[in-house]
Design a protein around this motif. Structure first.
Motif, PDB file in Angstrom:
ATOM      1  N   ILE A  84       0.335  -7.367 -21.345  1.00 20.91           N
ATOM      2  CA  ILE A  84      -0.051  -6.674 -20.108  1.00 20.91           C
ATOM      3  C   ILE A  84       0.791  -5.255 -19.984  1.00 20.91           C
ATOM      4  O   ILE A  84       0.131  -4.241 -19.500  1.00 20.91           O
ATOM      5  CB  ILE A  84       0.251  -7.655 -18.764  1.00 20.91           C
ATOM      6  CG1 ILE A  84      -1.143  -8.604 -19.027  1.00 20.91           C
ATOM      7  CG2 ILE A  84      -0.153  -6.747 -17.421  1.00 20.91           C
ATOM      8  CD1 ILE A  84      -0.968  -9.650 -17.777  1.00 20.91           C
ATOM      9  N   SER A  85       1.976  -5.370 -20.254  1.00 18.50           N
ATOM     10  CA  SER A  85       2.753  -4.228 -20.062  1.00 18.50           C
ATOM     11  C   SER A  85       2.427  -3.057 -21.002  1.00 18.50           C
ATOM     12  O   SER A  85       2.282  -1.788 -20.528  1.00 18.50           O
ATOM     13  CB  SER A  85       4.295  -4.541 -20.060  1.00 18.50           C
ATOM     14  OG  SER A  85       4.642  -5.462 -19.226  1.00 18.50           O
ATOM     15  N   ALA A  86       2.013  -3.537 -22.153  1.00 20.91           N
ATOM     16  CA  ALA A  86       1.667  -2.417 -23.099  1.00 20.91           C
ATOM     17  C   ALA A  86       0.288  -1.790 -22.917  1.00 20.91           C
ATOM     18  O   ALA A  86       0.093  -0.526 -22.674  1.00 20.91           O
ATOM     19  CB  ALA A  86       1.776  -3.076 -24.451  1.00 20.91           C
ATOM     20  N   TRP A  87      -0.541  -2.820 -22.469  1.00 24.48           N
ATOM     21  CA  TRP A  87      -1.901  -2.350 -22.085  1.00 24.48           C
ATOM     22  C   TRP A  87      -1.852  -1.573 -20.736  1.00 24.48           C
ATOM     23  O   TRP A  87      -2.333  -0.553 -20.685  1.00 24.48           O
ATOM     24  CB  TRP A  87      -2.696  -3.450 -21.793  1.00 24.48           C
ATOM     25  CG  TRP A  87      -4.307  -3.237 -22.112  1.00 24.48           C
ATOM     26  CD1 TRP A  87      -5.016  -1.902 -22.078  1.00 24.48           C
ATOM     27  CD2 TRP A  87      -5.261  -4.008 -22.098  1.00 24.48           C
ATOM     28  NE1 TRP A  87      -6.394  -2.055 -21.922  1.00 24.48           N
ATOM     29  CE2 TRP A  87      -6.539  -3.343 -22.052  1.00 24.48           C
ATOM     30  CE3 TRP A  87      -5.388  -5.521 -22.339  1.00 24.48           C
ATOM     31  CZ2 TRP A  87      -7.728  -3.938 -22.296  1.00 24.48           C
ATOM     32  CZ3 TRP A  87      -6.666  -6.002 -22.384  1.00 24.48           C
ATOM     33  CH2 TRP A  87      -7.694  -5.252 -22.368  1.00 24.48           C
ATOM     34  N   GLY A  88      -1.057  -1.827 -19.786  1.00 16.67           N
ATOM     35  CA  GLY A  88      -0.808  -1.311 -18.370  1.00 16.67           C
ATOM     36  C   GLY A  88      -0.363   0.246 -18.618  1.00 16.67           C
ATOM     37  O   GLY A  88      -0.835   1.108 -18.211  1.00 16.67           O
ATOM     38  N   PHE A  89       0.589   0.353 -19.803  1.00 17.58           N
ATOM     39  CA  PHE A  89       0.934   1.865 -20.144  1.00 17.58           C
ATOM     40  C   PHE A  89      -0.114   2.590 -20.621  1.00 17.58           C
ATOM     41  O   PHE A  89      -0.118   3.651 -20.392  1.00 17.58           O
ATOM     42  CB  PHE A  89       2.087   1.638 -20.972  1.00 17.58           C
ATOM     43  CG  PHE A  89       2.622   2.895 -21.602  1.00 17.58           C
ATOM     44  CD1 PHE A  89       3.719   3.759 -20.840  1.00 17.58           C
ATOM     45  CD2 PHE A  89       2.428   3.428 -22.949  1.00 17.58           C
ATOM     46  CE1 PHE A  89       4.114   4.828 -21.299  1.00 17.58           C
ATOM     47  CE2 PHE A  89       2.871   4.638 -23.100  1.00 17.58           C
ATOM     48  CZ  PHE A  89       3.665   5.208 -22.473  1.00 17.58           C
ATOM     49  N   LEU A  90      -0.916   2.017 -21.524  1.00 18.07           N
ATOM     50  CA  LEU A  90      -2.003   2.683 -22.120  1.00 18.07           C
ATOM     51  C   LEU A  90      -2.952   3.168 -20.919  1.00 18.07           C
ATOM     52  O   LEU A  90      -3.327   4.203 -21.009  1.00 18.07           O
ATOM     53  CB  LEU A  90      -2.712   2.022 -23.286  1.00 18.07           C
ATOM     54  CG  LEU A  90      -1.851   1.907 -24.348  1.00 18.07           C
ATOM     55  CD1 LEU A  90      -2.522   1.034 -25.475  1.00 18.07           C
ATOM     56  CD2 LEU A  90      -1.483   3.173 -25.326  1.00 18.07           C
ATOM     57  N   PHE A  91      -3.055   2.358 -20.127  1.00 21.59           N
ATOM     58  CA  PHE A  91      -4.010   2.664 -19.026  1.00 21.59           C
ATOM     59  C   PHE A  91      -3.421   3.621 -18.074  1.00 21.59           C
ATOM     60  O   PHE A  91      -4.290   4.374 -17.635  1.00 21.59           O
ATOM     61  CB  PHE A  91      -4.389   1.117 -18.106  1.00 21.59           C
ATOM     62  CG  PHE A  91      -5.375   1.634 -16.913  1.00 21.59           C
ATOM     63  CD1 PHE A  91      -6.549   1.751 -17.018  1.00 21.59           C
ATOM     64  CD2 PHE A  91      -4.784   1.420 -15.505  1.00 21.59           C
ATOM     65  CE1 PHE A  91      -7.691   1.911 -16.184  1.00 21.59           C
ATOM     66  CE2 PHE A  91      -5.710   1.847 -14.630  1.00 21.59           C
ATOM     67  CZ  PHE A  91      -6.970   2.122 -14.791  1.00 21.59           C
ATOM     68  N   LEU A  92      -2.327   3.592 -17.842  1.00 22.92           N
ATOM     69  CA  LEU A  92      -1.337   4.713 -16.953  1.00 22.92           C
ATOM     70  C   LEU A  92      -1.629   5.974 -17.636  1.00 22.92           C
ATOM     71  O   LEU A  92      -1.998   7.204 -17.071  1.00 22.92           O
ATOM     72  CB  LEU A  92      -0.240   4.169 -16.635  1.00 22.92           C
ATOM     73  CG  LEU A  92       0.733   5.344 -16.183  1.00 22.92           C
ATOM     74  CD1 LEU A  92       0.196   5.299 -14.690  1.00 22.92           C
ATOM     75  CD2 LEU A  92       2.178   4.966 -16.183  1.00 22.92           C
ATOM     76  N   VAL A 142      -5.203   7.262 -17.136  1.00 27.47           N
ATOM     77  CA  VAL A 142      -5.283   7.616 -16.016  1.00 27.47           C
ATOM     78  C   VAL A 142      -4.598   9.166 -15.712  1.00 27.47           C
ATOM     79  O   VAL A 142      -5.175  10.145 -14.962  1.00 27.47           O
ATOM     80  CB  VAL A 142      -4.749   6.762 -14.544  1.00 27.47           C
ATOM     81  CG1 VAL A 142      -4.496   7.219 -13.356  1.00 27.47           C
ATOM     82  CG2 VAL A 142      -5.193   5.435 -14.777  1.00 27.47           C
ATOM     83  N   ILE A 143      -3.482   9.292 -16.097  1.00 20.75           N
ATOM     84  CA  ILE A 143      -2.779  10.491 -16.029  1.00 20.75           C
ATOM     85  C   ILE A 143      -3.819  11.592 -16.948  1.00 20.75           C
ATOM     86  O   ILE A 143      -3.895  12.958 -16.354  1.00 20.75           O
ATOM     87  CB  ILE A 143      -1.511  10.472 -16.790  1.00 20.75           C
ATOM     88  CG1 ILE A 143      -0.448   9.734 -15.974  1.00 20.75           C
ATOM     89  CG2 ILE A 143      -0.809  11.816 -17.082  1.00 20.75           C
ATOM     90  CD1 ILE A 143       0.823   9.417 -16.438  1.00 20.75           C
ATOM     91  N   ASN A 144      -4.353  11.247 -17.948  1.00 21.23           N
ATOM     92  CA  ASN A 144      -5.273  12.147 -18.667  1.00 21.23           C
ATOM     93  C   ASN A 144      -6.195  12.649 -17.980  1.00 21.23           C
ATOM     94  O   ASN A 144      -6.890  13.678 -17.966  1.00 21.23           O
ATOM     95  CB  ASN A 144      -5.794  11.540 -19.876  1.00 21.23           C
ATOM     96  CG  ASN A 144      -6.291  12.496 -20.822  1.00 21.23           C
ATOM     97  OD1 ASN A 144      -6.194  13.840 -20.754  1.00 21.23           O
ATOM     98  ND2 ASN A 144      -7.426  11.885 -21.587  1.00 21.23           N
ATOM     99  N   VAL A 145      -7.060  11.475 -17.015  1.00 22.20           N
ATOM    100  CA  VAL A 145      -8.246  11.872 -16.394  1.00 22.20           C
ATOM    101  C   VAL A 145      -7.841  12.643 -15.108  1.00 22.20           C
ATOM    102  O   VAL A 145      -8.759  13.722 -14.887  1.00 22.20           O
ATOM    103  CB  VAL A 145      -9.038  10.634 -15.938  1.00 22.20           C
ATOM    104  CG1 VAL A 145     -10.119  10.853 -15.056  1.00 22.20           C
ATOM    105  CG2 VAL A 145      -9.541  10.206 -17.246  1.00 22.20           C
ATOM    106  N   TYR A 146      -7.052  12.280 -14.333  1.00 24.79           N
ATOM    107  CA  TYR A 146      -6.606  12.763 -13.041  1.00 24.79           C
ATOM    108  C   TYR A 146      -5.500  13.867 -13.037  1.00 24.79           C
ATOM    109  O   TYR A 146      -5.602  14.540 -12.001  1.00 24.79           O
ATOM    110  CB  TYR A 146      -6.173  11.620 -12.024  1.00 24.79           C
ATOM    111  CG  TYR A 146      -7.411  10.756 -11.497  1.00 24.79           C
ATOM    112  CD1 TYR A 146      -8.479  11.386 -10.796  1.00 24.79           C
ATOM    113  CD2 TYR A 146      -7.768   9.710 -11.994  1.00 24.79           C
ATOM    114  CE1 TYR A 146      -9.757  10.604 -10.435  1.00 24.79           C
ATOM    115  CE2 TYR A 146      -8.815   8.858 -11.917  1.00 24.79           C
ATOM    116  CZ  TYR A 146      -9.784   9.392 -11.020  1.00 24.79           C
ATOM    117  OH  TYR A 146     -10.932   8.531 -10.780  1.00 24.79           O
ATOM    118  N   VAL A 147      -4.755  14.034 -13.938  1.00 24.18           N
ATOM    119  CA  VAL A 147      -3.576  15.106 -14.002  1.00 24.18           C
ATOM    120  C   VAL A 147      -3.759  15.976 -14.981  1.00 24.18           C
ATOM    121  O   VAL A 147      -3.817  17.168 -14.642  1.00 24.18           O
ATOM    122  CB  VAL A 147      -2.383  14.258 -13.931  1.00 24.18           C
ATOM    123  CG1 VAL A 147      -1.205  15.321 -13.942  1.00 24.18           C
ATOM    124  CG2 VAL A 147      -2.020  13.201 -12.945  1.00 24.18           C
TER     125      VAL A 147
END
Length: 131
Positions: free
Chosen positions: A68-76, A79-84
Protein backbone atom coordinates in the motif's frame (compact mmCIF):
# COMPACT_ATOMS: atom_id res chain seq x y z
CA UNK A 1 -8.11 25.07 -42.66
CA UNK A 2 -11.53 25.88 -43.94
CA UNK A 3 -14.86 26.28 -42.27
CA UNK A 4 -18.10 24.70 -43.38
CA UNK A 5 -18.26 27.16 -46.23
CA UNK A 6 -15.17 26.06 -48.18
CA UNK A 7 -14.63 29.50 -49.66
CA UNK A 8 -13.93 31.16 -46.28
CA UNK A 9 -10.81 30.34 -44.24
CA UNK A 10 -11.23 29.54 -40.55
CA UNK A 11 -10.68 32.60 -38.39
CA UNK A 12 -7.98 32.79 -35.75
CA UNK A 13 -10.66 32.92 -33.04
CA UNK A 14 -12.09 29.59 -34.15
CA UNK A 15 -8.59 28.07 -34.16
CA UNK A 16 -7.91 29.41 -30.66
CA UNK A 17 -11.22 28.07 -29.40
CA UNK A 18 -10.51 24.70 -31.01
CA UNK A 19 -7.11 24.61 -29.26
CA UNK A 20 -8.73 25.53 -25.93
CA UNK A 21 -11.29 22.76 -26.36
CA UNK A 22 -8.57 20.21 -27.16
CA UNK A 23 -6.57 21.29 -24.10
CA UNK A 24 -9.68 21.03 -21.91
CA UNK A 25 -10.43 17.54 -23.25
CA UNK A 26 -6.86 16.42 -22.57
CA UNK A 27 -7.12 17.79 -19.02
CA UNK A 28 -10.41 15.96 -18.49
CA UNK A 29 -8.85 12.69 -19.70
CA UNK A 30 -5.96 13.12 -17.24
CA UNK A 31 -8.34 13.75 -14.33
CA UNK A 32 -10.51 10.81 -15.37
CA UNK A 33 -7.47 8.50 -15.40
CA UNK A 34 -6.52 9.80 -11.94
CA UNK A 35 -9.98 8.98 -10.58
CA UNK A 36 -9.80 5.48 -12.09
CA UNK A 37 -6.38 5.07 -10.51
CA UNK A 38 -7.84 6.10 -7.15
CA UNK A 39 -10.69 3.58 -7.35
CA UNK A 40 -8.32 0.79 -8.39
CA UNK A 41 -5.94 1.83 -5.59
CA UNK A 42 -8.73 1.52 -3.00
CA UNK A 43 -9.83 -1.86 -4.34
CA UNK A 44 -6.21 -3.05 -4.43
CA UNK A 45 -5.65 -1.94 -0.83
CA UNK A 46 -8.70 -3.86 0.35
CA UNK A 47 -7.62 -6.96 -1.61
CA UNK A 48 -4.10 -6.83 -0.12
CA UNK A 49 -5.43 -6.46 3.43
CA UNK A 50 -7.94 -9.29 2.96
CA UNK A 51 -5.26 -11.57 1.49
CA UNK A 52 -2.82 -10.87 4.30
CA UNK A 53 -5.12 -10.75 7.33
CA UNK A 54 -8.11 -12.94 6.48
CA UNK A 55 -6.78 -15.42 3.93
CA UNK A 56 -3.53 -15.75 5.92
CA UNK A 57 -1.31 -15.26 2.82
CA UNK A 58 2.12 -14.39 4.22
CA UNK A 59 0.60 -13.81 7.63
CA UNK A 60 3.97 -13.81 9.39
CA UNK A 61 4.58 -10.31 7.97
CA UNK A 62 2.33 -7.36 7.36
CA UNK A 63 3.43 -7.11 3.73
CA UNK A 64 0.29 -5.25 2.73
CA UNK A 65 1.70 -2.14 4.44
CA UNK A 66 4.65 -2.13 2.03
CA UNK A 67 2.42 -2.75 -0.96
CA UNK A 68 0.00 0.00 0.00
CA UNK A 69 2.87 2.39 0.78
CA UNK A 70 4.54 1.81 -2.61
CA UNK A 71 1.27 2.11 -4.49
CA UNK A 72 0.31 5.17 -2.43
CA UNK A 73 3.59 6.82 -3.41
CA UNK A 74 2.87 6.13 -7.09
CA UNK A 75 -0.66 7.50 -6.66
CA UNK A 76 0.73 10.62 -4.97
CA UNK A 77 3.09 11.12 -7.93
CA UNK A 78 0.09 10.80 -10.27
CA UNK A 79 -1.83 13.43 -8.25
CA UNK A 80 1.15 15.79 -8.34
CA UNK A 81 1.48 15.28 -12.08
CA UNK A 82 -2.19 16.06 -12.74
CA UNK A 83 -2.82 18.91 -10.28
CA UNK A 84 0.58 20.55 -9.74
CA UNK A 85 2.94 19.92 -12.64
CA UNK A 86 0.32 20.29 -15.36
CA UNK A 87 -0.93 23.52 -13.90
CA UNK A 88 2.51 25.13 -13.86
CA UNK A 89 4.00 23.44 -16.90
CA UNK A 90 0.94 22.73 -19.01
CA UNK A 91 -0.17 24.10 -22.37
CA UNK A 92 -0.42 27.69 -21.16
CA UNK A 93 3.13 27.55 -19.80
CA UNK A 94 4.36 26.08 -23.09
CA UNK A 95 2.60 28.83 -25.01
CA UNK A 96 4.07 31.61 -22.87
CA UNK A 97 7.57 30.11 -23.14
CA UNK A 98 7.20 29.81 -26.91
CA UNK A 99 6.06 33.44 -27.16
CA UNK A 100 9.03 34.60 -25.03
CA UNK A 101 11.48 32.70 -27.21
CA UNK A 102 9.94 34.06 -30.42
CA UNK A 103 10.12 37.60 -29.02
CA UNK A 104 13.80 37.09 -28.12
CA UNK A 105 14.55 35.79 -31.60
CA UNK A 106 12.79 38.74 -33.22
CA UNK A 107 14.76 41.12 -30.99
CA UNK A 108 18.06 39.46 -31.92
CA UNK A 109 17.18 39.52 -35.61
CA UNK A 110 16.32 43.24 -35.38
CA UNK A 111 19.64 43.99 -33.64
CA UNK A 112 21.56 42.01 -36.25
CA UNK A 113 19.71 43.78 -39.04
CA UNK A 114 20.60 47.21 -37.58
CA UNK A 115 24.22 46.14 -37.17
CA UNK A 116 24.44 44.86 -40.74
CA UNK A 117 22.81 48.02 -42.10
CA UNK A 118 25.37 50.14 -40.18
CA UNK A 119 28.39 48.13 -41.30
CA UNK A 120 27.27 47.53 -44.87
CA UNK A 121 24.98 50.35 -45.92
CA UNK A 122 23.22 49.98 -49.22
CA UNK A 123 24.20 52.57 -51.80
CA UNK A 124 21.52 55.05 -52.71
CA UNK A 125 20.38 54.03 -56.14
CA UNK A 126 18.01 56.46 -57.80
CA UNK A 127 14.77 54.98 -58.91
CA UNK A 128 14.41 54.29 -62.62
CA UNK A 129 12.35 57.14 -63.89
CA UNK A 130 11.46 57.60 -67.52
CA UNK A 131 13.36 60.47 -69.08
Amino acid sequence: MFSKNKAQPVSQIELDQHELIENAQARIRKKKRLYYHFVIFLIGCVVMIVMNKFLKYGESHNWFVWGISAWGFLFLMHVINVYVTDRFMGKEWERSQREKLVAKQKERIAKLQVKVEKEFPLPNIPENTPE
